[in-house]
Design an enzyme around this catalytic site. Structure first.
Site, mmCIF file in Angstrom:
data_model
loop_
_atom_site.group_PDB
_atom_site.id
_atom_site.type_symbol
_atom_site.label_atom_id
_atom_site.label_comp_id
_atom_site.label_asym_id
_atom_site.label_seq_id
_atom_site.Cartn_x
_atom_site.Cartn_y
_atom_site.Cartn_z
ATOM 1 N N LYS A 33 99.619 65.362 29.137
ATOM 2 C CA LYS A 33 99.419 65.934 30.479
ATOM 3 C C LYS A 33 99.197 64.849 31.523
ATOM 4 O O LYS A 33 99.840 64.834 32.576
ATOM 5 C CB LYS A 33 98.209 66.891 30.492
ATOM 6 C CG LYS A 33 98.394 68.139 29.669
ATOM 7 C CD LYS A 33 97.191 69.059 29.768
ATOM 8 C CE LYS A 33 95.917 68.441 29.236
ATOM 9 N NZ LYS A 33 95.976 68.108 27.798
ATOM 10 N N THR A 34 98.267 63.947 31.219
ATOM 11 C CA THR A 34 97.957 62.904 32.196
ATOM 12 C C THR A 34 99.172 62.008 32.407
ATOM 13 O O THR A 34 99.480 61.590 33.526
ATOM 14 C CB THR A 34 96.737 62.096 31.715
ATOM 15 O OG1 THR A 34 95.647 63.011 31.530
ATOM 16 C CG2 THR A 34 96.327 61.040 32.732
ATOM 17 N N ASP A 222 94.517 66.467 37.896
ATOM 18 C CA ASP A 222 94.359 66.358 36.438
ATOM 19 C C ASP A 222 93.123 67.165 36.031
ATOM 20 O O ASP A 222 92.235 67.397 36.847
ATOM 21 C CB ASP A 222 94.188 64.875 36.059
ATOM 22 C CG ASP A 222 94.452 64.625 34.570
ATOM 23 O OD1 ASP A 222 94.776 65.580 33.831
ATOM 24 O OD2 ASP A 222 94.350 63.453 34.145
ATOM 25 N N GLU A 223 93.051 67.577 34.771
ATOM 26 C CA GLU A 223 91.865 68.282 34.240
ATOM 27 C C GLU A 223 91.531 69.515 35.090
ATOM 28 O O GLU A 223 90.371 69.743 35.439
ATOM 29 C CB GLU A 223 90.639 67.346 34.203
ATOM 30 C CG GLU A 223 90.878 66.011 33.512
ATOM 31 C CD GLU A 223 90.630 66.040 32.017
ATOM 32 O OE1 GLU A 223 90.355 67.137 31.477
ATOM 33 O OE2 GLU A 223 90.749 64.973 31.396
ATOM 34 N N GLN A 257 89.700 72.874 26.824
ATOM 35 C CA GLN A 257 88.848 71.703 27.061
ATOM 36 C C GLN A 257 87.938 71.861 28.276
ATOM 37 O O GLN A 257 87.483 70.877 28.845
ATOM 38 C CB GLN A 257 89.711 70.458 27.262
ATOM 39 C CG GLN A 257 90.491 70.063 26.034
ATOM 40 C CD GLN A 257 91.156 68.714 26.230
ATOM 41 O OE1 GLN A 257 90.495 67.692 26.360
ATOM 42 N NE2 GLN A 257 92.468 68.708 26.263
ATOM 43 N N ARG A 613 89.713 63.545 20.457
ATOM 44 C CA ARG A 613 89.754 62.169 20.971
ATOM 45 C C ARG A 613 90.300 61.205 19.925
ATOM 46 O O ARG A 613 90.654 60.079 20.235
ATOM 47 C CB ARG A 613 88.341 61.684 21.362
ATOM 48 C CG ARG A 613 87.603 62.437 22.467
ATOM 49 C CD ARG A 613 88.419 62.631 23.688
ATOM 50 N NE ARG A 613 89.097 63.922 23.660
ATOM 51 C CZ ARG A 613 90.173 64.206 24.391
ATOM 52 N NH1 ARG A 613 90.725 63.297 25.166
ATOM 53 N NH2 ARG A 613 90.745 65.388 24.328
#
Ligand code: ATP
Ligand code: MG
Length: 652
Positions: A33-34, A222-223, A257, A613
């Protein structure tokens, strides 16, 4: 085709090259995504968009810097002019430039108050408002939580009062009004105000909004799962179709998330994206490029039990190698440790890290994640004993050191004469006859006459009420402040700070206040602060940077050290080897969350974030006796991973 497009999978490419409009990339952890968001910027620039027409909102300042670095390698000098940063940092910048004369009595030199200053003002508000019948006295922390919730929903004190459903709500609204007035009098904003007042600025002054719409033609976030209603509203405003151009809004996120519900983030916002923007294009990414399959299976084992987010299984990009099943013998991807207590857990982890290092792994490939900040202590101790270099993220505490806070308080009063809290902190540091009683007299005078405390220092009527010693102290401080404010116009921030520390007598007094052992450390801290100040052109720029540092921003990544950090701070990051500690009931899930479904659900997502992670290896641990005198059970999440492993083994 540009080379970076060739390195993407078809869904990623579809997202990067989507026609301009509202675009939502919804995908699980580690699916790029990032990366897609970054390449979207590069792509539009190659299509002819000006770098200065982009606003990219990221979760930390560090993430913003990383994004610029990546773009620099793709685009060279063209990245200059790109605006990147957190919601709070961008809003602070907008307000510095625009707030004066437009919202209340604020000026562009406002101070940003952090938690302890907020607490003090909340406590004052609570003591000034009488508790109505039918409501009970609130703690300042609880009042702040409620004010923050109201602000995240764009509720002003007036609206909060109007919507008050019971005496408690009305009481909170009255305290909120009081709190807000005190902030405005101090020309200070809290964190939520940065968003709320920017939104207010744009709605009340459409001509200002237009200026920014003209500049930022492409907004990227983002996020997105961790935005709150006020941030969503702001993004909606800024990205509105303008001058015949369509809305160019590109957001990426993962509902699984969402871990900032406790700060009013609302993970349902991302689910409503298509409802809010019916013309939206939605892209889903399913391939994970970070983790081995069995790590993804463990993450799925946990998230599949979620009752509020739709769980999505992830597929690892590379073919699973041998020994990748949970519990397999050879180089298993996942290992679980049982520990007696926190110390035993930390020692086992340190031993395991020692083995990994002997096998040739680097410290910087390894992270230890935990639920709450204070847990770092036992890991620090064990790693120190084992002589393994490490760094603790988000708790360097540099800006929490008393000497640093004193120095910053000086700078803040110089920059913002209305900042009474900072003035109170330094009025008698070093001692100049302005003790508690003199300050109380001055504060009372200031409050009555509606003046800032720093003006009371030289007001004849106020001085009349003080002892001769206090009078000379007040005069001295007033003249010093006047001098520094003059200097602030021409001096660089580091030179100004140097002068402040010397002429205030602060450095000289430090020699008396501190022991010979403490002194070198304090001096080094102040020197460091002077250097940090030297990196900025103006005083307000420097103070703003300090106020907006987030816990994930302050580490030094370059060194080869094991990273210790909370799961919250680990969001968006990745390491080949990850330890997740404290997997017992009461820690993860945290005991505070156990009362509500929403609470436990957020812990579940937090555990999902922690596990995802890891790239190659994941170590999970739990300690039965973490809290002295109590026996904890292993976390339900561990049970779910093992259960899923058994189900899969049964099927195989
Ligand atoms: P998170 O949900 O944790 O924020 P993310 O979805 O933002 O993760 P990224 O951090 O962008 O994912 O990517 C995860 C890793 O996968 C990175 O190391 C990235 O470089 C790599 N990656 C992403 N896409 C590809 C691809 N098409 N080919 C190779 N590597 C990729
Ligand atoms: Mg990401």
């Amino acid at each position: 085709m540009t080379s970076y497009l060739a390195s993407l999978n078809p869904e990623q490419r579809a997202a990067v090259t989507a026609p301009v409009g509202p675009v939502l990339v919804r995908a699980g952890a580690g699916s790029g995504k990032t990366r897609v968001l970054t390449l979207r910027i590069a792509y539009l620039i190659e299509q002819g968009a000006a770098p200065s027409s982009f606003l990219a909102l990221t979760f930390t300042n560090k993430a913003a810097r990383e994004m610029r670095e990546r773009l620099r390698s793709l685009l060279g000098q063209r990245v200059r002019g790109l605006t990147t940063g957190t919601f709070h940092a961008i809003c602070a910048r907008i307000l510095r430039a625009e707030i004066a004369g437009r919202i209340g009595s604020y000026t562009g030199d406002f101070t940003i108050y952090a938690a302890d200053e907020q607490l003090q003002i909340a406590a004052e508000a609570l003591s000034a408002v009488t508790v109505p019948r039918g409501a009970s006295l609130l703690e300042p922390e609880e009042l702040l939580r409620r004010i923050s919730r109201a602000k995240s929903r764009l509720l002003t004190p007036r609206l909060a009062a109007r919507f008050a459903g019971d005496p408690l709500d009305a009481y909170v609204a009255a305290c909120y009004r009081r709190y807000q007035r005190a902030l405005e009098q101090a020309n200070a904003l809290d964190f939520d105000d940065l968003i709320l007042l920017t939104h207010r600025l744009f709605t009340e002054h459409p001509e200002v909004l237009e200026e920014y719409q003209e500049r930022w033609r492409h907004i990227l976030v983002d996020e997105y799962q961790d935005t709150d209603s006020s941030q969503h509203a702001l993004v909606e405003l800024l990205s509105r179709p303008y001058a015949g151009r369509p809305r160019s809004l590109f957001v990426v996120g993962d509902g699984m998330q969402s871990i900032y519900g406790f700060r009013n983030a609302d993970h349902t916002i991302i689910g409503r994206f298509q409802h809010d923007f019916p013309e939206a294009q939605v892209v889903e990414l399913r391939t994970n490029y970070r983790s081995r399959q069995s790590i993804l299976d463990a993450a799925y084992a946990i998230i599949r039990h979620s009752k509020v987010v739709a769980p999505m299984a992830l597929r690892a990009a590379s073919q699973p190698g041998p020994g990748e099943r949970i519990g397999a013998r050879h180089a298993p991807a996942i290992q679980i440790f049982d520990a007696r207590d926190a110390r035993d857990e930390a020692e086992q982890i340190a031993r395991c890290i020692g083995d990994l290092l002997r096998q040739g792994r680097r410290c910087r490939e390894i992270a230890v994640l935990y639920r709450t900040r204070h847990m770092s202590r036992s890991f620090e101790q064990a790693l120190r004993h084992a002589r393994i270099p490490y760094s603790v993220r988000g708790s360097t505490g540099f800006y929490d050191r008393a000497v640093v806070r004193d120095a910053l308080a000086y700078l803040r009063v110089i920059n913002n004469p209305a900042d009474n809290l900072s003035l109170t902190r330094i009025a008698n540091t070093p001692a100049r006859g302005l003790g508690a009683q003199a300050l109380a007299t001055l504060s009372a005078f200031a409050a009555q006459s509606g003046l800032p405390l720093s003006e009371a220092l030289s007001h004849p009527e106020a001085l009349d009420q003080l002892s001769p010693k206090a009078v000379s102290g007040a005069r001295l401080l007033a003249s010093l402040l006047a001098r520094w404010r003059r200097y602030a116009r021409t001096f660089t921030p580091d030179n100004l700070l140097g002068d402040v520390l010397e002429t205030s007598g602060y450095m000289a007094a430090l020699h008396e206040r501190l022991s010979p052992e403490e002194l070198p450390d304090a001096r080094a801290h102040l020197q460091e602060l002077v250097e940090a100040a030297g990196e900025h052109n103006t005083l307000s720029e420097f103070l703003q940077e300090v106020a907006l540092l987030t816990s994930a921003d302050d580490e030094d990544d370059e060194r080869d050290q094991v990273q210790l950090l909370t799961i919250h701070a680990a969001k968006g990051l990745e390491w080949p080897i990850v330890f997740v500690a404290g997997l017992e009931e009461g820690t993860l899930p945290h005991e505070r969350s156990l009362g509500t479904l929403e609470g436990v659900e957020e812990e579940r997502r937090l555990c999902y974030v922690a596990i995802t992670r890891a790239g190659e290896r994941l170590y999970l641990s739990w300690a039965a006796g973490r809290v002295r005198g109590q026996q904890a059970r292993p976390s339900r999440f561990l049970g779910e991973i093992e259960q899923y492993g058994r189900e899969r083994a049964g099927r195989a």
